[in-house]
Motif scaffolding. Structure first.
Motif, PDB file in Angstrom:
ATOM      1  N   TYR A 152       0.806  -1.211   0.000  1.00 18.78           N
ATOM      2  CA  TYR A 152       0.000   0.000   0.000  1.00 18.78           C
ATOM      3  C   TYR A 152       0.847   1.272   0.000  1.00 18.78           C
ATOM      4  O   TYR A 152       0.302   2.369   0.137  1.00 18.78           O
ATOM      5  CB  TYR A 152      -0.944   0.013   1.208  1.00 18.78           C
ATOM      6  CG  TYR A 152      -0.291  -0.301   2.538  1.00 18.78           C
ATOM      7  CD1 TYR A 152       0.448   0.649   3.226  1.00 18.78           C
ATOM      8  CD2 TYR A 152      -0.418  -1.566   3.106  1.00 18.78           C
ATOM      9  CE1 TYR A 152       1.034   0.370   4.442  1.00 18.78           C
ATOM     10  CE2 TYR A 152       0.157  -1.856   4.334  1.00 18.78           C
ATOM     11  CZ  TYR A 152       0.880  -0.894   5.001  1.00 18.78           C
ATOM     12  OH  TYR A 152       1.472  -1.186   6.204  1.00 18.78           O
ATOM     13  N   SER A 153       2.162   1.174  -0.152  1.00 20.85           N
ATOM     14  CA  SER A 153       2.998   2.383  -0.097  1.00 20.85           C
ATOM     15  C   SER A 153       2.678   3.328  -1.255  1.00 20.85           C
ATOM     16  O   SER A 153       2.661   4.551  -1.081  1.00 20.85           O
ATOM     17  CB  SER A 153       4.481   2.002  -0.102  1.00 20.85           C
ATOM     18  OG  SER A 153       4.842   1.366  -1.313  1.00 20.85           O
ATOM     19  N   SER A 154       2.428   2.783  -2.448  1.00 20.83           N
ATOM     20  CA  SER A 154       2.080   3.645  -3.583  1.00 20.83           C
ATOM     21  C   SER A 154       0.720   4.302  -3.370  1.00 20.83           C
ATOM     22  O   SER A 154       0.498   5.446  -3.783  1.00 20.83           O
ATOM     23  CB  SER A 154       2.083   2.841  -4.879  1.00 20.83           C
ATOM     24  OG  SER A 154       1.137   1.787  -4.833  1.00 20.83           O
ATOM     25  N   PHE A 155      -0.190   3.604  -2.718  1.00 22.55           N
ATOM     26  CA  PHE A 155      -1.515   4.175  -2.443  1.00 22.55           C
ATOM     27  C   PHE A 155      -1.403   5.336  -1.448  1.00 22.55           C
ATOM     28  O   PHE A 155      -2.112   6.330  -1.571  1.00 22.55           O
ATOM     29  CB  PHE A 155      -2.438   3.086  -1.898  1.00 22.55           C
ATOM     30  CG  PHE A 155      -3.843   3.549  -1.637  1.00 22.55           C
ATOM     31  CD1 PHE A 155      -4.744   3.689  -2.673  1.00 22.55           C
ATOM     32  CD2 PHE A 155      -4.252   3.868  -0.342  1.00 22.55           C
ATOM     33  CE1 PHE A 155      -6.044   4.135  -2.431  1.00 22.55           C
ATOM     34  CE2 PHE A 155      -5.546   4.306  -0.096  1.00 22.55           C
ATOM     35  CZ  PHE A 155      -6.440   4.434  -1.142  1.00 22.55           C
ATOM     36  N   ILE A 156      -0.510   5.217  -0.466  1.00 19.27           N
ATOM     37  CA  ILE A 156      -0.301   6.305   0.498  1.00 19.27           C
ATOM     38  C   ILE A 156       0.246   7.535  -0.226  1.00 19.27           C
ATOM     39  O   ILE A 156      -0.158   8.676   0.050  1.00 19.27           O
ATOM     40  CB  ILE A 156       0.652   5.859   1.614  1.00 19.27           C
ATOM     41  CG1 ILE A 156       0.063   4.654   2.366  1.00 19.27           C
ATOM     42  CG2 ILE A 156       0.923   6.995   2.575  1.00 19.27           C
ATOM     43  CD1 ILE A 156      -1.349   4.867   2.868  1.00 19.27           C
ATOM     44  N   GLY A 157       1.172   7.319  -1.166  1.00 17.36           N
ATOM     45  CA  GLY A 157       1.659   8.440  -1.961  1.00 17.36           C
ATOM     46  C   GLY A 157       0.544   9.113  -2.745  1.00 17.36           C
ATOM     47  O   GLY A 157       0.498  10.344  -2.871  1.00 17.36           O
ATOM     48  N   TYR A 158      -0.396   8.306  -3.270  1.00 17.19           N
ATOM     49  CA  TYR A 158      -1.538   8.849  -4.006  1.00 17.19           C
ATOM     50  C   TYR A 158      -2.399   9.720  -3.086  1.00 17.19           C
ATOM     51  O   TYR A 158      -2.854  10.795  -3.482  1.00 17.19           O
ATOM     52  CB  TYR A 158      -2.352   7.702  -4.593  1.00 17.19           C
ATOM     53  CG  TYR A 158      -3.560   8.130  -5.389  1.00 17.19           C
ATOM     54  CD1 TYR A 158      -3.479   8.330  -6.760  1.00 17.19           C
ATOM     55  CD2 TYR A 158      -4.796   8.328  -4.774  1.00 17.19           C
ATOM     56  CE1 TYR A 158      -4.587   8.723  -7.490  1.00 17.19           C
ATOM     57  CE2 TYR A 158      -5.904   8.720  -5.488  1.00 17.19           C
ATOM     58  CZ  TYR A 158      -5.796   8.912  -6.849  1.00 17.19           C
ATOM     59  OH  TYR A 158      -6.904   9.311  -7.565  1.00 17.19           O
ATOM     60  N   VAL A 159      -2.635   9.276  -1.864  1.00 23.17           N
ATOM     61  CA  VAL A 159      -3.455  10.039  -0.917  1.00 23.17           C
ATOM     62  C   VAL A 159      -2.782  11.369  -0.568  1.00 23.17           C
ATOM     63  O   VAL A 159      -3.449  12.412  -0.503  1.00 23.17           O
ATOM     64  CB  VAL A 159      -3.716   9.200   0.355  1.00 23.17           C
ATOM     65  CG1 VAL A 159      -4.391  10.051   1.435  1.00 23.17           C
ATOM     66  CG2 VAL A 159      -4.575   7.986   0.028  1.00 23.17           C
ATOM     67  N   ILE A 160      -1.467  11.351  -0.365  1.00 20.00           N
ATOM     68  CA  ILE A 160      -0.737  12.594  -0.071  1.00 20.00           C
ATOM     69  C   ILE A 160      -0.847  13.558  -1.254  1.00 20.00           C
ATOM     70  O   ILE A 160      -1.094  14.761  -1.086  1.00 20.00           O
ATOM     71  CB  ILE A 160       0.736  12.288   0.252  1.00 20.00           C
ATOM     72  CG1 ILE A 160       0.839  11.486   1.557  1.00 20.00           C
ATOM     73  CG2 ILE A 160       1.544  13.581   0.372  1.00 20.00           C
ATOM     74  CD1 ILE A 160       2.238  10.986   1.860  1.00 20.00           C
ATOM     75  N   ASP A 161      -0.657  13.039  -2.473  1.00 19.61           N
ATOM     76  CA  ASP A 161      -0.770  13.882  -3.669  1.00 19.61           C
ATOM     77  C   ASP A 161      -2.172  14.453  -3.813  1.00 19.61           C
ATOM     78  O   ASP A 161      -2.344  15.617  -4.202  1.00 19.61           O
ATOM     79  CB  ASP A 161      -0.406  13.068  -4.915  1.00 19.61           C
ATOM     80  CG  ASP A 161       1.066  12.729  -4.983  1.00 19.61           C
ATOM     81  OD1 ASP A 161       1.882  13.520  -4.480  1.00 19.61           O
ATOM     82  OD2 ASP A 161       1.416  11.665  -5.538  1.00 19.61           O
ATOM     83  N   ALA A 162      -3.199  13.649  -3.530  1.00 25.13           N
ATOM     84  CA  ALA A 162      -4.579  14.133  -3.621  1.00 25.13           C
ATOM     85  C   ALA A 162      -4.845  15.231  -2.599  1.00 25.13           C
ATOM     86  O   ALA A 162      -5.529  16.219  -2.893  1.00 25.13           O
ATOM     87  CB  ALA A 162      -5.554  12.971  -3.428  1.00 25.13           C
ATOM     88  N   ALA A 163      -4.315  15.076  -1.381  1.00 21.92           N
ATOM     89  CA  ALA A 163      -4.487  16.103  -0.357  1.00 21.92           C
ATOM     90  C   ALA A 163      -3.800  17.409  -0.765  1.00 21.92           C
ATOM     91  O   ALA A 163      -4.350  18.501  -0.556  1.00 21.92           O
ATOM     92  CB  ALA A 163      -3.944  15.608   0.984  1.00 21.92           C
ATOM     93  N   LEU A 164      -2.617  17.315  -1.338  1.00 22.06           N
ATOM     94  CA  LEU A 164      -1.919  18.513  -1.816  1.00 22.06           C
ATOM     95  C   LEU A 164      -2.674  19.171  -2.964  1.00 22.06           C
ATOM     96  O   LEU A 164      -2.758  20.404  -3.045  1.00 22.06           O
ATOM     97  CB  LEU A 164      -0.498  18.148  -2.251  1.00 22.06           C
ATOM     98  CG  LEU A 164       0.500  17.911  -1.117  1.00 22.06           C
ATOM     99  CD1 LEU A 164       1.731  17.179  -1.637  1.00 22.06           C
ATOM    100  CD2 LEU A 164       0.907  19.228  -0.470  1.00 22.06           C
ATOM    101  N   ASN A 165      -3.225  18.367  -3.872  1.00 15.52           N
ATOM    102  CA  ASN A 165      -4.022  18.922  -4.963  1.00 15.52           C
ATOM    103  C   ASN A 165      -5.240  19.663  -4.415  1.00 15.52           C
ATOM    104  O   ASN A 165      -5.559  20.778  -4.861  1.00 15.52           O
ATOM    105  CB  ASN A 165      -4.467  17.794  -5.896  1.00 15.52           C
ATOM    106  CG  ASN A 165      -5.545  18.233  -6.878  1.00 15.52           C
ATOM    107  OD1 ASN A 165      -5.306  18.990  -7.808  1.00 15.52           O
ATOM    108  ND2 ASN A 165      -6.773  17.758  -6.658  1.00 15.52           N
TER     109      ASN A 165
END
Length: 592
Positions: free
Chosen positions: A483-496
């Motif tokens: 799930y490490s790539s999914f966590i990166g996706y969540v961080i990117d979505a929050a920044l967006n």
């Protein structure tokens, strides 16, 4: 009476200790001609432990794949006899009865008429007091980002990570300050990346990054990142493929919806989180820039603010609503999430993956407007002109029909290709002229365009805009957890999302997405650095960042401190430098 070969085959296939029947034996049993009404069915059953182990390792779930992704060696083919008059002992055979097919419910046929739609929805009059409140607070980029990764979320991740490390007999002792340093490094990796992440800490002049090296030690970062966790392993839901990150998904969805701009138009679609491991939930999507990874259902505003998301698990784990496919069911879930803020006349746009006349009918009953392109077999026998006939007419020609009972319109428009579009809220009129490129003449020509097509093309791209923003500077550090790539996706979505709010709230001093991410990363690394081990480096760090003219914001502080320039009392400070400074002294302090 069934032949002995068939009874033997059934006995082998239905015994409590199921033995896989060879394909040749099954075919031979089916090809034998026999009198009587004895019917047989073949079914494919998954293995007993289809759920698999809830492991964190990337390859640990390889034995737990389900459904269509199971290899043939793990499937059991069994022949089941339904003849109850064979005289055999059914208790010994332990045959599983074949499931009876349920008769499909015949819905009344729709009556289609050639006229424009007469929608019954009210006009949009809602205002958004929450956005007005955010404008009055004048939040910095870090303040906007922490609307989503708030104190409760940070403490939750710290507690779950420490719990997981303790279960592994490791006394990690993670703090919120250290977690923010880890988040800062992950954000920074989106615009500064190395072939190996350890190069951030190397002393070699071509790779050393002092901001990262001064914030946290390399081995400490690796230890924290390896134990990063988001759920209690003792309370996992075995029916959920994303149980390891489900608490984080729930928290982020709650924060995204809480601070979302209240708008009339929303987009719904599919996004992809890049992943190349062995996890069974990954999918191949040829129509996306990221082709392989986790598919994520996303509902966004027309600008690209992510309001709601849910990773796709397929129909084996997610049961669709009655009368809808999986995509349509996800649209209903998104609408339910929107209506938690109020039953307003929202307008949802989506593509042909989701659209059906049945879905439009359900949304209309919920008081929600919807428009989307639709596939030919989902228009429920709407008698439109044949595509071959319409293609012979001039470009811009169209045909349309309206369902008399539910005011749902289906339109077929001749552009460079045939476009079928369906709506429960927007009709044909007014028909406008639009400029389209002509490949044969190599010029632009004016063609007629119905109103619902024009509105659809203007408002449908919200998910694509979000994907574009995430892909520019996405987190590039990956771990061994699936799930490490999914966590990166969540961080990117929050920044967006934080950047989208910045564009709305700070119209006078806007920064682009790269500058926004750089500011958050720098503040997190500088203000949360481990000062106990810096010593002589602290003065150098302050000097370098004070005059860099990047991302310095003046914010209010509750406790009054001395101004770093004039040394009198002040209740404001520089968020990046973490120094008290008056508004009148702010410019001089950062330039002198």
């Amino acid at each position: 009476m069934a032949s002995p070969s068939r009874v033997d085959t059934a006995r082998r296939g239905a015994h409590s200790k199921v033995k896989s029947t060879k394909l040749l034996e099954v075919l031979n049993a089916l090809e034998e001609e026999e009198s009587g009404n004895n019917r047989e069915e073949i079914f494919i059953a998954p293995p007993d432990n289809a759920a698999g182990d809830f492991t964190d390792e990337d390859s640990g779930d390889e034995d737990g794949r389900r459904g269509a992704q199971l290899p043939g060696s793990m499937l059991h083919a069994s022949v089941v006899s339904e003849d109850s008059g064979t005289g055999e002992d059914n208790d010994d055979l332990e045959l599983q009865p074949a499931k009876k097919r349920q008769k499909a419910v015949v819905e009344p046929q729709r009556v289609w008429t050639k006229r424009d739609i007469r929608p019954e929805f009210g006009s949009w009059t809602a205002s958004d007091p929450h956005i007005e409140d955010l404008k009055s607070q004048e939040l910095s980029p870090v303040g906007l980002f922490e609307l989503f990764f708030d104190e409760g979320t940070i403490n939750f991740i710290v507690n779950e990570t420490n719990r997981y490390a303790w279960q592994k007999s490791v006394n990690l002792g993670l703090t919120a300050q250290e977690l923010k340093c880890v988040l800062g490094i992950l954000i920074l990796s989106g615009y500064i990346s190395y072939p190996r992440r350890r190069m951030f800490w190397e002393t070699s002049p071509d790779s050393h990054h002092h901001l990262v090296a001064d914030a946290i030690r390399r081995d400490r970062f690796e230890l924290i990142f390896s134990y990063l966790h988001f759920a209690d392993n003792n309370e996992l839901d075995e029916s959920d493929r994303f149980a390891k990150v489900r608490p984080l998904i729930v928290r982020m969805n709650c924060n995204f919806q809480k601070h979302a701009p209240l708008e009339e138009f929303y987009s719904f679609g599919e996004s992809m989180c890049e992943y190349f491991g062995h996890r069974g939930s990954k999918q191949l999507h040829s129509g996306k820039p990221v082709r392989l990874g986790y598919k994520i259902w996303c509902g966004t505003t027309s600008r690209g603010y992510l309001v709601w998301f849910e990773p796709s698990q397929g129909t084996l784990f997610t049961k669709p609503d009655k009368g809808l496919d999986l995509g349509g069911s996800m649209v209903i879930k998104f609408v339910d999430a929107l209506q938690e803020r109020g039953f307003l006349p929202y307008h949802i746009f989506f593509d042909k993956v989701f659209t059906s006349v049945k879905l439009m009918s359900i949304l209309r009953k919920k008081g929600v407007k919807a428009t989307g392109t639709v596939r030919e077999y989902r228009i429920e026998r709407c008698p439109l002109k044949d595509p071959k006939e319409l293609r012979k007419m001039k470009r811009g020609s169209f045909d349309y029909k309206v369902d008399e009972s539910e005011e749902i319109i289906v339109c077929r428009w001749h552009d460079s290709s045939m476009i079928n579009i369906c709506s429960n809220a927007v009709g044909i009129e007014p028909v406008r002229l639009t400029s389209r490129h002509s490949g044969a003449a190599k010029t632009r020509t004016q063609v007629h365009q119905p109103s619902l097509v024009k509105l659809y093309q203007e408002k449908v791209g919200g998910v694509g805009r979000m994907d574009q923003n995430i892909a520019k500077y996405k987190v590039k550090i990956r771990g061994m957890k699936w799930y490490s790539s999914f966590i990166g996706y969540v961080i990117d979505a929050a920044l967006n999302n934080a950047w989208q709010l910045h564009r709305i709230c700070c119209q006078d001093a806007q920064v682009d997405l790269l500058a926004f991410r750089r500011y958050v990363a720098c503040v997190y690394l500088e203000s949360n650095a481990d000062m106990s081990s810096q010593g002589r480096r602290s003065r150098r760090l302050e000097t370098e960042s004070r005059f860099d003219m990047i991302g310095h914001w003046i914010i209010h502080q509750d406790k009054r401190t001395r101004c770093a320039l004039c040394h009198s009392q002040t209740n404001t400070r520089c968020e990046k430098c973490q120094k008290g400074v008056h508004a009148k002294c702010f410019r001089e302090y950062h330039t002198r």
